[in-house]
Design a protein around this motif. Sequence first.
Motif, PDB file in Angstrom:
ATOM      1  N   ARG A  31       0.833  -1.204   0.000  1.00  0.00           N
ATOM      2  CA  ARG A  31       0.000   0.000   0.000  1.00  0.00           C
ATOM      3  C   ARG A  31       0.867   1.253   0.000  1.00  0.00           C
ATOM      4  NH1 ARG A  31      -5.319  -0.931   2.815  1.00  0.00           N
ATOM      5  NH2 ARG A  31      -5.107   1.255   3.397  1.00  0.00           N
ATOM      6  N   ALA A  32       0.446   2.222  -0.775  1.00  0.00           N
ATOM      7  CA  ALA A  32       1.170   3.493  -0.831  1.00  0.00           C
ATOM      8  C   ALA A  32       1.165   4.196   0.524  1.00  0.00           C
ATOM      9  CB  ALA A  32       0.553   4.397  -1.895  1.00  0.00           C
ATOM     10  N   ASP A  33       0.123   3.968   1.335  1.00  0.00           N
ATOM     11  CA  ASP A  33       0.064   4.623   2.638  1.00  0.00           C
ATOM     12  C   ASP A  33       0.858   3.865   3.715  1.00  0.00           C
ATOM     13  OD1 ASP A  33      -1.725   2.514   2.806  1.00  0.00           O
ATOM     14  OD2 ASP A  33      -3.369   3.701   3.617  1.00  0.00           O
ATOM     15  N   ARG A  51      12.922 -15.692 -13.604  1.00  0.00           N
ATOM     16  CA  ARG A  51      13.903 -14.932 -14.382  1.00  0.00           C
ATOM     17  C   ARG A  51      14.864 -14.213 -13.437  1.00  0.00           C
ATOM     18  NH1 ARG A  51      13.345 -14.577 -19.670  1.00  0.00           N
ATOM     19  NH2 ARG A  51      14.417 -12.568 -19.796  1.00  0.00           N
ATOM     20  N   LEU A  52      16.103 -14.102 -13.881  1.00  0.00           N
ATOM     21  CA  LEU A  52      17.114 -13.381 -13.124  1.00  0.00           C
ATOM     22  C   LEU A  52      16.740 -11.897 -13.138  1.00  0.00           C
ATOM     23  CD1 LEU A  52      19.813 -13.687 -11.628  1.00  0.00           C
ATOM     24  CD2 LEU A  52      20.949 -13.303 -13.829  1.00  0.00           C
ATOM     25  N   HIS A  53      16.694 -11.303 -11.949  1.00  0.00           N
ATOM     26  CA  HIS A  53      16.270  -9.909 -11.841  1.00  0.00           C
ATOM     27  C   HIS A  53      16.914  -9.272 -10.616  1.00  0.00           C
ATOM     28  CE1 HIS A  53      13.567 -12.046  -9.126  1.00  0.00           C
ATOM     29  NE2 HIS A  53      13.349 -10.886  -8.506  1.00  0.00           N
ATOM     30  N   ARG A  54      16.735  -7.963 -10.521  1.00  0.00           N
ATOM     31  CA  ARG A  54      17.142  -7.239  -9.312  1.00  0.00           C
ATOM     32  C   ARG A  54      16.084  -6.187  -9.011  1.00  0.00           C
ATOM     33  NH1 ARG A  54      22.321  -5.307 -12.207  1.00  0.00           N
ATOM     34  NH2 ARG A  54      22.972  -7.152 -11.105  1.00  0.00           N
ATOM     35  N   LEU A  55      16.069  -5.755  -7.762  1.00  0.00           N
ATOM     36  CA  LEU A  55      15.148  -4.711  -7.326  1.00  0.00           C
ATOM     37  C   LEU A  55      15.959  -3.480  -6.931  1.00  0.00           C
ATOM     38  CD1 LEU A  55      12.618  -6.757  -5.148  1.00  0.00           C
ATOM     39  CD2 LEU A  55      12.492  -6.181  -7.592  1.00  0.00           C
ATOM     40  N   ALA A  56      15.785  -2.414  -7.670  1.00  0.00           N
ATOM     41  CA  ALA A  56      16.539  -1.186  -7.429  1.00  0.00           C
ATOM     42  C   ALA A  56      16.111  -0.549  -6.105  1.00  0.00           C
ATOM     43  CB  ALA A  56      16.329  -0.210  -8.578  1.00  0.00           C
ATOM     44  N   GLY A  57      17.051  -0.467  -5.178  1.00  0.00           N
ATOM     45  CA  GLY A  57      16.802   0.224  -3.913  1.00  0.00           C
ATOM     46  C   GLY A  57      15.903  -0.508  -2.941  1.00  0.00           C
ATOM     47  N   ILE A  58      15.605  -1.766  -3.194  1.00  0.00           N
ATOM     48  CA  ILE A  58      14.691  -2.528  -2.339  1.00  0.00           C
ATOM     49  C   ILE A  58      15.380  -3.793  -1.850  1.00  0.00           C
ATOM     50  CG2 ILE A  58      12.514  -3.825  -2.264  1.00  0.00           C
ATOM     51  CD1 ILE A  58      11.438  -1.907  -4.391  1.00  0.00           C
ATOM     52  N   ALA A  59      15.399  -3.994  -0.534  1.00  0.00           N
ATOM     53  CA  ALA A  59      15.865  -5.256   0.046  1.00  0.00           C
ATOM     54  C   ALA A  59      14.678  -6.216   0.064  1.00  0.00           C
ATOM     55  CB  ALA A  59      16.388  -5.044   1.459  1.00  0.00           C
ATOM     56  N   GLU A  60      14.971  -7.489  -0.223  1.00  0.00           N
ATOM     57  CA  GLU A  60      13.900  -8.488  -0.258  1.00  0.00           C
ATOM     58  C   GLU A  60      14.302  -9.681   0.595  1.00  0.00           C
ATOM     59  OE1 GLU A  60      10.887 -10.448  -3.517  1.00  0.00           O
ATOM     60  OE2 GLU A  60      12.858  -9.817  -4.200  1.00  0.00           O
ATOM     61  N   ARG A 114       8.634  -0.841   0.283  1.00  0.00           N
ATOM     62  CA  ARG A 114       7.663  -1.667  -0.435  1.00  0.00           C
ATOM     63  C   ARG A 114       8.031  -1.827  -1.909  1.00  0.00           C
ATOM     64  NH1 ARG A 114       2.855   0.324  -3.200  1.00  0.00           N
ATOM     65  NH2 ARG A 114       3.181   2.482  -3.760  1.00  0.00           N
ATOM     66  N   PHE A 115       7.610  -2.959  -2.480  1.00  0.00           N
ATOM     67  CA  PHE A 115       7.845  -3.224  -3.894  1.00  0.00           C
ATOM     68  C   PHE A 115       7.018  -2.278  -4.755  1.00  0.00           C
ATOM     69  CE2 PHE A 115       6.546  -5.134  -7.884  1.00  0.00           C
ATOM     70  CZ  PHE A 115       7.773  -5.444  -8.443  1.00  0.00           C
ATOM     71  N   VAL A 116       7.666  -1.716  -5.765  1.00  0.00           N
ATOM     72  CA  VAL A 116       6.974  -0.947  -6.803  1.00  0.00           C
ATOM     73  C   VAL A 116       7.465  -1.482  -8.139  1.00  0.00           C
ATOM     74  CG1 VAL A 116       6.527   1.144  -5.438  1.00  0.00           C
ATOM     75  CG2 VAL A 116       8.711   0.887  -6.629  1.00  0.00           C
ATOM     76  N   PRO A 117       6.580  -1.637  -9.122  1.00  0.00           N
ATOM     77  CA  PRO A 117       6.968  -2.256 -10.394  1.00  0.00           C
ATOM     78  C   PRO A 117       8.158  -1.596 -11.079  1.00  0.00           C
ATOM     79  CG  PRO A 117       4.581  -2.075 -10.263  1.00  0.00           C
ATOM     80  CD  PRO A 117       5.147  -1.332  -9.073  1.00  0.00           C
ATOM     81  N   GLU A 118       8.298  -0.293 -10.953  1.00  0.00           N
ATOM     82  CA  GLU A 118       9.399   0.388 -11.644  1.00  0.00           C
ATOM     83  C   GLU A 118      10.776   0.037 -11.051  1.00  0.00           C
ATOM     84  OE1 GLU A 118       7.130   3.378  -9.060  1.00  0.00           O
ATOM     85  OE2 GLU A 118       6.607   1.866 -10.534  1.00  0.00           O
ATOM     86  N   ALA A 119      10.829  -0.587  -9.885  1.00  0.00           N
ATOM     87  CA  ALA A 119      12.097  -1.007  -9.291  1.00  0.00           C
ATOM     88  C   ALA A 119      12.574  -2.345  -9.846  1.00  0.00           C
ATOM     89  CB  ALA A 119      11.960  -1.108  -7.774  1.00  0.00           C
ATOM     90  N   TYR A 120      11.698  -3.080 -10.512  1.00  0.00           N
ATOM     91  CA  TYR A 120      12.031  -4.406 -11.036  1.00  0.00           C
ATOM     92  C   TYR A 120      12.841  -4.274 -12.323  1.00  0.00           C
ATOM     93  CZ  TYR A 120      11.475  -9.145 -12.845  1.00  0.00           C
ATOM     94  OH  TYR A 120      11.704 -10.396 -13.334  1.00  0.00           O
ATOM     95  N   LEU A 121      13.988  -4.944 -12.366  1.00  0.00           N
ATOM     96  CA  LEU A 121      14.831  -4.931 -13.554  1.00  0.00           C
ATOM     97  C   LEU A 121      15.151  -6.365 -13.949  1.00  0.00           C
ATOM     98  CD1 LEU A 121      16.538  -3.449 -15.679  1.00  0.00           C
ATOM     99  CD2 LEU A 121      18.398  -3.420 -14.008  1.00  0.00           C
TER     100      LEU A 121
END
Length: 129
Positions: A31-33, A51-60, A114-121
């Motif tokens: 949630r954005a809030d 698929r091999l990916h990374r999350l920009a600025g997000i720890a998972e 939180r995860f946001v789609p634009e962080a997915y690479l």
Amino acid sequence: MSPTLGLIHTPREADEFFTDEGCYILETWNRADDPMLSVARARVEPGVTTRLHRLAGIAERYLILSGTGRVEVEGIPPQSVGPGDLVYIPPDRGQRIANTGDGDLVFLAICTPRFVPEAYLDIETDLPT
């Protein structure tokens, strides 16, 4: 969402969706809030590697609930995982997981912030056909 009141959220199974990454996701909490955390249930079918990916600025973190898998995180050797294991993935690190069992591999994907789609690479290298 009020910062002074609690909240109970019940995700609906019907909201599970398939991703280009190769797994099914049920957004449990995103949630954005509440920008500091998201939780999703991920489900990987037998024989599938995401698929091999990374999350920009997000720890998972992957908290394995059921099934068995082999996880790859950039910087550490691939490792087998099963129920109860927690995999910490620092921000911006390549990652993927393979289901090595006969049933679904199910885990919680806990992201901070939180995860946001634009962080997915997607960093998978597709081989030419």
